[in-house]
Each structure stands twice: as C-alpha cells, then as structure tokens.
Design a protein around this motif. Sequence first.
Motif, PDB file in Angstrom:
ATOM      1  N   UNK A 180       2.673 -28.212 -25.520  1.00 60.61           N
ATOM      2  CA  UNK A 180       3.674 -27.173 -25.283  1.00 60.61           C
ATOM      3  C   UNK A 180       3.019 -25.799 -25.345  1.00 60.61           C
ATOM      4  N   UNK A 181       3.328 -24.969 -24.377  1.00 64.08           N
ATOM      5  CA  UNK A 181       2.824 -23.608 -24.287  1.00 64.08           C
ATOM      6  C   UNK A 181       4.018 -22.679 -24.115  1.00 64.08           C
ATOM      7  N   UNK A 182       3.890 -21.440 -24.598  1.00 65.19           N
ATOM      8  CA  UNK A 182       4.919 -20.430 -24.378  1.00 65.19           C
ATOM      9  C   UNK A 182       4.262 -19.238 -23.700  1.00 65.19           C
ATOM     10  N   UNK A 183       4.896 -18.758 -22.656  1.00 67.89           N
ATOM     11  CA  UNK A 183       4.379 -17.608 -21.927  1.00 67.89           C
ATOM     12  C   UNK A 183       5.504 -16.622 -21.671  1.00 67.89           C
ATOM     13  N   UNK A 184       5.149 -15.356 -21.572  1.00 66.00           N
ATOM     14  CA  UNK A 184       6.126 -14.314 -21.266  1.00 66.00           C
ATOM     15  C   UNK A 184       5.990 -13.920 -19.800  1.00 66.00           C
ATOM     16  N   UNK A 185       7.124 -13.763 -19.124  1.00 61.99           N
ATOM     17  CA  UNK A 185       7.135 -13.297 -17.737  1.00 61.99           C
ATOM     18  C   UNK A 185       8.105 -12.131 -17.633  1.00 61.99           C
ATOM     19  N   UNK A 186       7.795 -11.200 -16.746  1.00 60.41           N
ATOM     20  CA  UNK A 186       8.692 -10.075 -16.500  1.00 60.41           C
ATOM     21  C   UNK A 186       9.521 -10.371 -15.257  1.00 60.41           C
ATOM     22  N   UNK A 187      10.832 -10.330 -15.414  1.00 64.25           N
ATOM     23  CA  UNK A 187      11.766 -10.550 -14.313  1.00 64.25           C
ATOM     24  C   UNK A 187      12.292  -9.177 -13.904  1.00 64.25           C
ATOM     25  N   UNK A 188      12.000  -8.765 -12.687  1.00 65.98           N
ATOM     26  CA  UNK A 188      12.442  -7.448 -12.218  1.00 65.98           C
ATOM     27  C   UNK A 188      13.779  -7.554 -11.504  1.00 65.98           C
ATOM     28  N   UNK A 212       6.918 -26.699 -11.616  1.00 68.05           N
ATOM     29  CA  UNK A 212       6.508 -27.658 -10.593  1.00 68.05           C
ATOM     30  C   UNK A 212       4.987 -27.780 -10.635  1.00 68.05           C
ATOM     31  N   UNK A 213       4.494 -29.039 -10.654  1.00 66.06           N
ATOM     32  CA  UNK A 213       3.044 -29.273 -10.630  1.00 66.06           C
ATOM     33  C   UNK A 213       2.631 -29.705  -9.232  1.00 66.06           C
ATOM     34  N   UNK A 214       1.437 -29.285  -8.834  1.00 60.01           N
ATOM     35  CA  UNK A 214       0.956 -29.571  -7.487  1.00 60.01           C
ATOM     36  C   UNK A 214       0.442 -31.004  -7.332  1.00 60.01           C
ATOM     37  N   UNK A 215      -0.135 -31.588  -8.381  1.00 60.58           N
ATOM     38  CA  UNK A 215      -0.738 -32.913  -8.273  1.00 60.58           C
ATOM     39  C   UNK A 215       0.280 -34.006  -7.970  1.00 60.58           C
ATOM     40  N   UNK A 237       5.039 -17.588 -11.675  1.00 54.28           N
ATOM     41  CA  UNK A 237       3.763 -17.497 -12.375  1.00 54.28           C
ATOM     42  C   UNK A 237       2.977 -18.789 -12.219  1.00 54.28           C
ATOM     43  N   UNK A 238       1.712 -18.671 -11.825  1.00 56.75           N
ATOM     44  CA  UNK A 238       0.804 -19.822 -11.727  1.00 56.75           C
ATOM     45  C   UNK A 238       0.353 -20.222 -13.125  1.00 56.75           C
ATOM     46  N   UNK A 239       0.212 -21.546 -13.358  1.00 59.37           N
ATOM     47  CA  UNK A 239      -0.211 -22.039 -14.670  1.00 59.37           C
ATOM     48  C   UNK A 239      -1.214 -23.177 -14.527  1.00 59.37           C
ATOM     49  N   UNK A 240      -1.963 -23.415 -15.594  1.00 63.32           N
ATOM     50  CA  UNK A 240      -2.793 -24.603 -15.751  1.00 63.32           C
ATOM     51  C   UNK A 240      -2.265 -25.328 -16.982  1.00 63.32           C
ATOM     52  N   UNK A 241      -1.950 -26.597 -16.830  1.00 61.93           N
ATOM     53  CA  UNK A 241      -1.346 -27.364 -17.917  1.00 61.93           C
ATOM     54  C   UNK A 241      -2.400 -27.811 -18.927  1.00 61.93           C
ATOM     55  N   UNK A 280      -2.292 -28.325 -12.211  1.00 61.70           N
ATOM     56  CA  UNK A 280      -2.008 -26.952 -11.813  1.00 61.70           C
ATOM     57  C   UNK A 280      -0.548 -26.900 -11.375  1.00 61.70           C
ATOM     58  N   UNK A 281       0.088 -25.764 -11.533  1.00 58.58           N
ATOM     59  CA  UNK A 281       1.476 -25.653 -11.119  1.00 58.58           C
ATOM     60  C   UNK A 281       1.960 -24.230 -11.186  1.00 58.58           C
ATOM     61  N   UNK A 282       3.275 -24.097 -11.139  1.00 64.54           N
ATOM     62  CA  UNK A 282       3.865 -22.766 -11.248  1.00 64.54           C
ATOM     63  C   UNK A 282       5.213 -22.835 -11.952  1.00 64.54           C
ATOM     64  N   UNK A 283       5.561 -21.698 -12.549  1.00 66.08           N
ATOM     65  CA  UNK A 283       6.856 -21.508 -13.187  1.00 66.08           C
ATOM     66  C   UNK A 283       7.646 -20.542 -12.322  1.00 66.08           C
TER      67      UNK A 283
END
Length: 143
Positions: free
Chosen positions: A99-107, A125-128, A91-95, A69-72
């Motif tokens: 390779x994964x691609x995700x879209x995020x909105x930067x305000x 950053x991963x929590x483990x 954004x929270x993620x599960x690895x 588990x981690x975050x971007x």
Amino acid sequence: MKKFTGGKALAVVAVAGGAVLASIAPVMADVSAQSPSAGAIRVESPAKWKAWGAAIEVQLTYACPAGHQGHLNVTVNQAVLGGVAVGNTYKEITCTGGFETTAVNVTANERAFRWGSAFAKSELRTYQNGNAARDEREIQIVP
C-alpha cells in the motif's frame, strides 16, 4: 520389517504431502497479502483547499502488483453557488506490491472548490493486465 501395499503407500504419501502444504500455506498467504494480484484504491478524506479553491490536494491510497506500471485518475465534483465545481487529475505510478499513499492536486475547471462536502471518483489502472480498481465516496474539503 513390514512392506506397504499400494493403497497404504499412497495414503502415507498423501498425508506427508498434506503436511508439507499445510506448513507452507501460511507463508503463501502472507506473500499474496503483500503483493496483490489485483489493484485497490481509496480516496482519503479530508482534501486540502488550496489557492482560494483553484485546486484541492487529495490523498490517494493504492496497491497493485509489484513492478507493474499504471496510472491513477481522480475526479472531484462539488455543488457550489451557481453550479458545480469539477476537477480531475492523472498520475503515472510504479507499483511496489504494498500500500502506498500519494498526494495529487485536482484543479478546478470553471468554478472554484469551497470548504465542505464533495464527491470523489478514483480509478487505478495497470498497463500489464489492464485491470482497474475504482472507488467512489463523499469527501470533505478543509482549509
């Protein structure tokens, strides 16, 4: 039938063991390539201009160990008339191990983003294991 002496028997075992390791080494390398032990992240360009510059959509490509588990986190800075447009998101993620691609909105915080060049800094950053991967690069913002 000839009997092996201690030294010859050890040599035969070493050669046989080496052959077994050589046969499975490519498989081990392939598994490690599919499931990275450390994270990686990249900010993709271009970013999409949204809501007259109130936000931009940024694509992030990342990889980290399967099941972690981690975050971007991404921050974008852009020189605009009268100052600097700045925005960030998280954004929270599960690895998945791949390779994964995700879209995020930067305000934008105070000033709107515009079309053109900007500077992006991202972190995975991963929590483990607490490992962090970072990327910094110039990106383009397009309509």
